[in-house]
Design an enzyme around this catalytic site. Structure first.
Site, short mmCIF file in Angstrom:
data_model
loop_
_atom_site.label_atom_id
_atom_site.label_comp_id
_atom_site.label_asym_id
_atom_site.label_seq_id
_atom_site.Cartn_x
_atom_site.Cartn_y
_atom_site.Cartn_z
N THR A 26 0.72 -1.29 -0.18
CA THR A 26 -0.27 -0.04 -0.01
C THR A 26 0.93 1.57 -0.13
O THR A 26 1.84 1.40 0.52
CB THR A 26 -0.70 -0.29 1.69
N GLU A 60 10.06 -7.16 -2.04
CA GLU A 60 10.84 -5.62 -2.22
C GLU A 60 11.63 -6.51 -2.70
O GLU A 60 12.13 -5.79 -4.16
CB GLU A 60 9.94 -4.44 -2.48
N ARG A 102 5.20 7.52 0.23
CA ARG A 102 4.73 6.79 1.73
C ARG A 102 5.40 7.37 3.35
O ARG A 102 6.14 6.63 2.28
CB ARG A 102 3.89 5.29 1.90
N ASN A 111 -4.54 -8.47 3.27
CA ASN A 111 -4.69 -7.10 3.72
C ASN A 111 -4.31 -6.28 2.48
O ASN A 111 -5.10 -5.04 2.48
CB ASN A 111 -3.48 -6.56 4.94
#
Lengths: 1189, 337
Positions: free
Chosen positions: A31, A64, A114, A1007
């Site tokens: 996210t 990642e 973020r 999630n």
């Protein structure tokens, strides 16, 4: 050339270009960037080709770090490559980014910027992640809007091929990545013009190939590394010029002219603000407003932050500028200033030294917008006001109230500059009622049917069940730069009547505006039902007030609880943005587009809902004054702790922005047990207990995901002061002979999932439809049951040392995990609750990031709580990837403390008493009684230590609690355990230390929205495995069993709750590493969670999810360590699989392929069972030595 | 010379009367290929249940939509819905796949309760290439407010509307549970149906006495179930002017022979194929051919209806008396053992 207007969000805007210009895409979901990868995967699955006519290949990796490794390799091999990420994900890429840049590799990645977790995790937007990459050698390109995210994505991909410098293109997470906006779509010809084939040929010519072999990634020594590192300089020097040229080329084609540093404002401005990202749009808007009022101000938007071109920078700033404020959306504690500020100061100094600029403006730095904190024109204005001062404050913050270090600038919350010709609307809805979807739809309609520009932004609360959504919509004649929430809305809609009691819904209503309320009460009677605050605002602001009973209309037209279409129709009917008839036709058109494939039935239902809506929409005649005596009730009960009343209650009311710095813990430490104060009342129906037919098995208590149904057994005398309706019955079995028994529901905390009803085995013999627990409407029994529940909580808890260690007995233990924000019917939380019941008072939890860390630790309220002694699970979340190691560290610390305490007890034995010392060291048992006894001894020890005046005594006093057994639970989902955290998990289990790992296996990344993991089973459809997964689920248990020294259990409470309880008890008691893999049904499986337990049973019966416990202690006893707890497959896998959408989808897509996968699944289940069966017969020759705990 | 086995069913000229009946057998293209190779005269798809479509659509909608846009980190929990053919869509897709995979006629089958559903889906099936249709009237008669006459009227209205809306042939598959079956059958044929299929088999609810739950079951048929069908074939074939098919209880060659003798123009086999695989069809066809040859029949036409009520030597035995007779003999058998 004709370019299309499209209504998309920032993620899609960037991904559209990236997918068009790539051959290989390797990603990992995080996210707020996940959508970019998902869209790329979806487009490839749909056969959408790139600019050169081939299908980009999209690969989901295990982290990642893995994604960037694959990206690096793909580029070394000459493929046009991209990735999408954010936050911690970006940080995991940093080592490879140095390599990619060092090798001058053309590459453009897209980052939805973020917050990086510090004192707390935040999924929201700021620049702390990208700013951690400014040293990697990547060029950094910043977009401040959806259109820019689209345009600059192209600039990034084009510039990297020409400059060979890799690009990090970023835009603000959520504010830009999730804002829907009407933009101009780039055409393929635009892309082709900026990305010539010739550059690609050059790029490919440098690829590694055995046909022209070279070597890269050598190791260099002091003699050469330095010079070789400097060899790239020319490319960095050329890069800004290349970007400038490409921006020019794009401008020629599109009319949208970007510069490296875009200045907007007065040509002779005296005050200039410098910033990056979406905030500069709000600043731009404010500057326009201030200019009209004669102020000499300007804003400089930094587009190319790296390589930083000083010449372009100083040329962009008017020479007249006297004072400059540099705004950073990140915080570097301890630094001289935040990064953009430092660069600006250095750039201006160097420019002056180099003779590029004569004037020497005053420069101050300020911080704003951390974690998507609102950045509004009021804040922009306060910055300009500050700059006007003779001595503007430096290192300020804006947007918060810092009453501790007093860095914050004041701003006027009422300041509003939004023009009258922009329509603004705010909608309060429930996640489940479809409000957000309907609003996205409205934006599309308005964007399509009118020349108006449109913007949509959606705010969600942090709960996964009963979540509240607030939609902010704007429509206007110009592109919309208002990158902040709607502050004054001409239209406010409240889609749930109960919100009026919880939120200040009309706060944002503009005077003379319109208020639409979904009300079960009609236009005549509704006024009397409103709280005073609402009446006052309607009267004072002279609002036009409309009501509709949307649930009634939904019921009439077969829409159930989905009131989206109805409320959307009301919006169009009242707001007048489109002519009514045209709007209705457009809504119907959109319905056909959405549901066309699903058959005319749904479409018909929706059409009917639209038609019925207009007949049921009424304007309310508003009285002249507010006469209600009833005010909005307080957010939390009067008896709540001070902190909850002072801090939590404001957050719950949506007013957390108002809390000043001093109210907060300085280090991210928060109190437990706050969820119980948030009475959410989200269930329309709750369970009702029929004591007469109850078997007293306590299965409902075990299954409840929210600890909202509980059992107690107690002395009859307790009933003396019970409320009249309090239910109680004689306890049936011998262990608590003569006691009373009660099952009690927490009516305001129950989510209404009805899992308890499904697991209840007790049916009325003459009317089997009726069970010992049935669902009944909550409203009529809410108050009475709430009183009963309060009374129930005060009944003394069962003596922990006496409960039987079975399903029934353990469910008399107090849960120390309650009322979480997890989905209604969550399949994970029953395990966590059980764990806290069994060991909560002595447990430390290391929680991997994911669902369990969100419902476990997302503010405002959290579910972990304490018992009457003040003990309870101590909980912490570090990261996603490091959780096993994090937990091991806890174990190491506990062991160190315990070791030291024992040494001190030995040393001080003569002073504290030899008998006590000996007992403290030697007699502790791992049983509840043993632990209680040891706690008593520790208390006695403390008593003795008080009289001893030595440092050692003090030290022992501080460590004495560690003489009592403490347990470490390492908790996380399958994304963590199977994928990103697997390496660490493996190492920690191999360490042999006494930790317990609980894997809540939902077989998918829950999630972040259903991406496949290595736990995803064969044939299940998931994101990145649309057609159904072809590779079987990784057998984590089997892999770990191969160590031999690890306790491993595979459990499913819905199939065998007895085995579940056994596994927890054995894992905890095993003096080494333990792993429990727990089947967790999940909304991402696609069925009503009420049937979660039933599906678990089918999973086990079909052999898809075998149950077992591998206990190395059995080897010591000469028995096979593996015990198989489920029977051979007795039903076909279809009987399990067909009930879940995830499996049905792969069948729908390709039945023949699905059948093959199904056969493979069946074969695999049979094979696996056979292997386990054999293993369950294997005795190991000699047992490993066990150390006593 | 071998007997002429050809027959006509729903306007389709078939080389012989045998075909797999509506069942999940046709879900898998490989099985379908095997059925074609085994000589199937046509393929009948499993029934598209109107009710099931509505439920599945609702459920999928709930599962996929209910959680979309409800939580900040996840816009949805599944790949996009429009990538998956749902409801009738997936049936039609499969129909198209079958059409392109086989050369024999493909008969689609649908099952519903409302007029709207029938017509809409039937048209879609026709458009997707179905050569003919079966309408499975799955009617329990469980509504205490609906009289027998009204129930029959409802069926007739459906048949009439169907006739108006599709060009291809269609048959009505009935249950035996009607008050005046012969009368209803005739009216159905007059209302426009091109054939009748005797009979559908209902899922039978069983009871789990421990859990106090109802568990639906479907047992495979046996040859004993054929007898009911033989009687009704024999009664209806002279009474209605459309071809009849038999479905339920055909397991061996003699079953086929009896069905055709009773008046069946088409013979559907399901349970035998589920038990023994698609090759079973081949042996049934071969056996049927051999039987005709051995008994010197020149064609199916010659055999068809030879034992119907109109032509059999003892019509009373068909109509009524064999009921009493059989029961008595069964009782005797019990006593003897």
């Amino acid at each position: 050339m004709s370019r299309q207007h499209i209504m998309i969000d920032g993620n899609e805007a960037a991904a559209l270009v990236a997918h068009k210009l790539s051959e290989v895409i390797a990603i990992y979901p995080i996210t707020p960037s996940s959508n970019m990868g998902e869209l790329a995967d979806e487009w490839t699955a749909r056969g959408r080709r790139n600019l050169w006519g081939t299908l980009p290949s999209v690969m989901e990796m295990q982290s990642e770090g893995g994604a960037v490794g694959a990206v690096h390799g793909a580029m070394q091999s000459g493929a046009l490559t991209t990735t999408f990420t954010a936050s911690q994900g970006l940080l995991l890429m940093i080592p490879s980014m140095y390599k990619i840049a060092g090798e001058l590799t053309p590459f453009c990645m897209h980052v939805a910027a973020r917050t990086v977790a510090a004192h707390a995790l935040s999924i929201f937007g700021d620049h702390s992640d990208v700013m951690a990459c400014r040293q990697t050698g990547f060029a950094m390109l910043s977009s401040g809007s959806v259109q820019e995210a689209h345009d600059l994505a192209l600039i990034g991909h084009a510039a990297t091929l020409r400059s060979r410098v890799p690009f990090l293109h970023f835009f603000d997470g959520f504010r830009t990545s999730h804002e829907i906006s009407k933009i101009d779509e780039l055409a393929d010809d635009d892309l082709r013009a900026l990305v010539p084939d010739e550059l690609i040929r050059e790029y490919r010519a440098r690829a590694l190939t055995p046909d022209r072999p070279v070597l890269r990634g050598s190791a260099q020594n002091p003699d050469t590394y330095f010079q070789a590192r400097e060899a790239c300089n020319a490319w960095y020097s050329a890069c800004p010029g290349i970007v400038k040229e490409l921006m020019g080329a794009l401008g020629k084609r599109t009319g949208r002219n970007y510069r490296l540093f875009d200045y907007v404002g007065h040509p002779e401005a005296d005050r200039v603000v410098i910033m990056m990202g979406s905030g500069s749009e709000a600043a731009h808007e404010t500057v326009d407003w201030l200019l009209k009022r004669g102020e000499k101000v300007g804003i400089l938007k930094v587009r190319l932050f790296r390589p930083f071109s000083i010449r372009d920078f100083v040329e962009a700033i008017p020479v007249s500028a006297k004072s400059i404020a540099v705004l950073d959306r990140t915080k570097e504690p301890g630094a001289i200033g935040d990064p953009l500020y430092l660069d600006v100061v250095t750039a201006l100094r160097e420019a002056r030294d180099e003779g590029m600029r004569r004037t020497d403006p005053k420069v101050v730095g300020g911080r704003y917008g951390l974690s998507s904190k609102e950045f509004t024109p009021a804040m922009v204005k306060s910055v300009y006001d500050e700059l006007a001062k003779e001595k503007p404050r430096n290192h300020f913050t804006v947007g918060i109230q810092d009453d501790v270090t007093r860095l914050s600038l004041p701003f006027d919350r009422a300041f509003d500059i939004e023009p009258a010709d922009v329509s603004r609307a705010v909608f309060y809805g429930l996640g489940a009622d479809g409000t957000v979807g309907a609003n996205k739809n409205s934006i599309s309609i308005i964007g399509d049917k009118t020349p108006l520009f449109a913007q949509g932004y959606f705010v969600y609360d942090s709960k996964k069940s009963g979540a509240v959504t607030i939609s902010h919509l704007r429509f206007g004649p110009r592109p919309i730069r208002s990158t902040y929430l709607v502050q004054r809305a001409g239209f406010v809609a409240c889609h749930q009547f109960s919100f009026l009691d919880r939120y200040d819904v009309l706060e944002s209503a503009a005077p003379g505006g319109t208020f639409l309320l979904n009300s079960p009460v009609g236009p005549e009677a509704v006024w009397a039902q409103l709280p005073r605050e609402v009446q006052e605002q309607i009267v004072e602001k002279k609002l036009r007030f409309h009501v509709i009973d949307a649930l009634k209309v939904a019921g009439l037209t077969g829409m159930g609880v989905r009131i989206n279409t109805i409320m959307q129709t009301c919006f169009f009917a009242i707001s007048g943005i489109l002519p009514r008839a045209e709007a209705i036709a457009a809504i119907k058109g959109a319905i056909e587009d959405t549901y066309g494939k699903k058959g005319a039935d749904v479409v018909k239902k929706n059409f009917e809902a639209v038609d019925q809506t207009l007949a049921n929409l009424h304007e309310v005649k508003v009285p002249r004054e507010a006469l209600a005596t009833r005010g909005r009730p307080p957010m939390v009960a009067a008896e709540a702790p001070e902190f909850v009343k002072k801090v939590t209650a404001l957050m719950l009311a949506g007013k957390g922005d108002l809390l000043p710095v001093s109210f907060f813990p300085v280090d991210g430490t928060w109190p437990l047990g706050t969820a119980r104060w948030e009475k959410r009342n989200i269930a329309t129906e709750i369970p009702v207990w029929d004591e007469a037919i109850c078997l007293q098995c306590n299965k409902c208590v075990l299954a409840c995901p929210h600890a909202a149904i509980r059992a107690k057994v107690y002395e009859p005398a307790v009933l003396a002061g019970a409320p009249a309706g309090f239910k109680s019955i004689d306890y049936k079995q011998t262990e608590y002979k003569g006691s009373k028994y009660t099952i009690q529901v927490a009516p305001e905390d129950c989510t209404g999932c009805s899992l308890c009803v499904e697991v209840c085995p007790a049916r009325d013999k003459s009317n089997p439809k009726h069970k010992a627990i049935d669902m009944a409407p909550q409203r009529p029994i809410r108050e009475a049951e709430a009183a009963n529940f309060r009374y129930f909580l005060d009944i003394p808890e069962t003596d922990r040392s006496k409960v039987r260690q079975d399903v029934k007995g353990t469910q008399f233990l107090e849960p120390l995990f309650e009322f979480s924000g997890a989905c209604a019917g969550c399949g994970e939380t029953p395990y966590l609750k059980l764990m806290t019941q069994l060991f909560g008072d002595r447990t430390i939890i290391a929680n991997a990031t994911g669902c369990s860390s969100i419902y476990g630790g997302n503010l405002p309220t959290t579910p972990y709580t304490v018992n009457r002694d003040g003990r309870g699970p101590a909980w912490a979340n570090s990261l996603f990837e490091d959780n096993a190691e994090f937990g091991l560290g806890m174990r190491l610390a506990l062991d160190a403390h315990r070791q030291h305490a024992r040494e001190l007890v030995t040393k001080l034995a003569s002073q504290v008493g030899e008998v006590l010392a000996k007992e403290l060291l030697e007699t502790e048992a791992a049983t509840e009684a043993g632990i209680a006894a040891q706690r008593k001894r520790v208390a006695a020890l403390r008593g003795k230590l008080a009289g001893i005046k030595t440092d050692e005594a003090r030290r022992l006093d501080s460590l004495a609690d560690y003489l009592v057994r403490k347990t470490v639970w390492i908790v996380g989902g399958d994304g963590w355990a199977y994928d990103i955290g697997y390496g660490g998990l493996d190492h920690v289990l191999a360490s042999g230390r006494d930790v317990n790992v609980l894997v809540l296996d939902t077989e998918v990344y829950s999630n972040t929205g259903g991406q496949q993991s290595k736990a995803t089973p064969l044939s299940a459809s998931a994101k990145f495995a649309t057609a159904g997964k072809e590779i079987p689920k990784k057998d984590l248990g089997m892999m770990i069993m191969s160590y031999g020294h690890v306790y491993v259990a595979r459990i499913a409470f819905g199939a065998n709750d007895k085995q579940t309880v056994q596994a927890f008890l054995e894992a905890e008691s095993y003096p080494g590493p333990s792993l429990i893999i727990a089947y967790s049904h999940c909304i991402a499986h696609g069925y009503d969670m009420a049937y979660g337990a039933r599906q678990q049973k089918l999973a086990v019966d079909s052999g898809i999810w075998p149950l077992y416990r591998f206990d190395p202690r059995r080897a010591a006893a000469g028995e096979p360590p593996l015990k198989l707890d489920s029977a051979p497959p007795k039903i076909r896998p279809e009987e399990y699989l067909r009930n879940e959408t995830r499996f049905r989808m792969s069948e729908k897509l390709d039945p023949a392929r699905h059948r093959k996968l199904l056969n493979a699944a069946q074969a695999a289940a049979a094979e696996r069972y056979a292997v386990y069966q054999q293993l369950a017969g294997v005795k190991v020759p000699h047992a490993p030595e066990q150390e006593e705990k | 010379m071998s007997a002429n086995l050809s027959t006509t069913w729903l306007g389709l000229k078939l080389p012989h009367p045998l075909m797999p009946g509506a069942s999940p057998l046709v879900d898998d293209l490989e099985t379908v290929a095997a059925l074609e190779a085994a000589g199937a005269a046509a393929i009948v798809m499993h029934s598209l249940f109107e009710e099931q479509i509505r439920r599945e659509t609702d459920e999928t909608e709930m599962a996929m939509d209910a959680h979309s846009d409800t939580y900040v980190e996840a816009r949805s929990y599944f790949p996009p819905r429009d990538m998956f053919p749902l409801g009738p869509e997936s049936y039609l897709e499969h129909l198209k796949r079958l059409k392109s995979a086989v050369r024999i006629p493909v008969i689609a089958s649908l099952n519903g309760s409302t007029r709207g559903g029938w017509i809409e889906f039937a048209r879609a099936m026709q458009d997707a290439g179905a050569d003919a249709l079966e309408l499975n009237v799955y009617d329990l008669g469980a509504d205490p407010d609906e009289s027998a006459a009204a129930a029959e009227e409802r069926i007739l209205r459906i048949v009439e509307s169907m006739r108006k809306s599709v060009k291809i042939g269609f048959a009505v598959k009935l249950s035996p549970f009607y008050t005046s079956l012969a009368n209803l059958a005739r009216r159905i044929s007059l209302a426009g149906a091109d054939g009748l299929i005797l009979f559908n088999r209902f899922y039978q609810p069983d009871i789990d006495v421990e859990a106090l739950e109802v568990s639906p079951t479907l047992h495979l048929s046996t040859s004993s179930e054929l007898l009911l069908r033989l009687r009704w074939l024999a009664i209806l074939s002279p009474a209605v002017n459309v071809p009849l098919a038999v479905s339920g209880g055909v397991h061996d060659t003699l079953d086929v022979v009896k069905a055709v003798m009773s008046g069946a123009g088409a013979v559907q086999v399901v349970s035998a194929l589920l038990q023994h695989g698609p090759e079973r069809l081949k042996s049934l066809i071969q056996g049927f051919r051999a039987w005709l040859d051995e008994h010197d029949y020149v064609s199916v036409a010659q055999m068809k209806g030879s034992m119907s009520l109109a032509r059999c030597p003892d019509p009373k035995a068909v109509e009524r008396s064999n009921y009493a007779h059989l029961l008595q003999s069964w009782r005797k058998a019990q006593v003897r053992s």
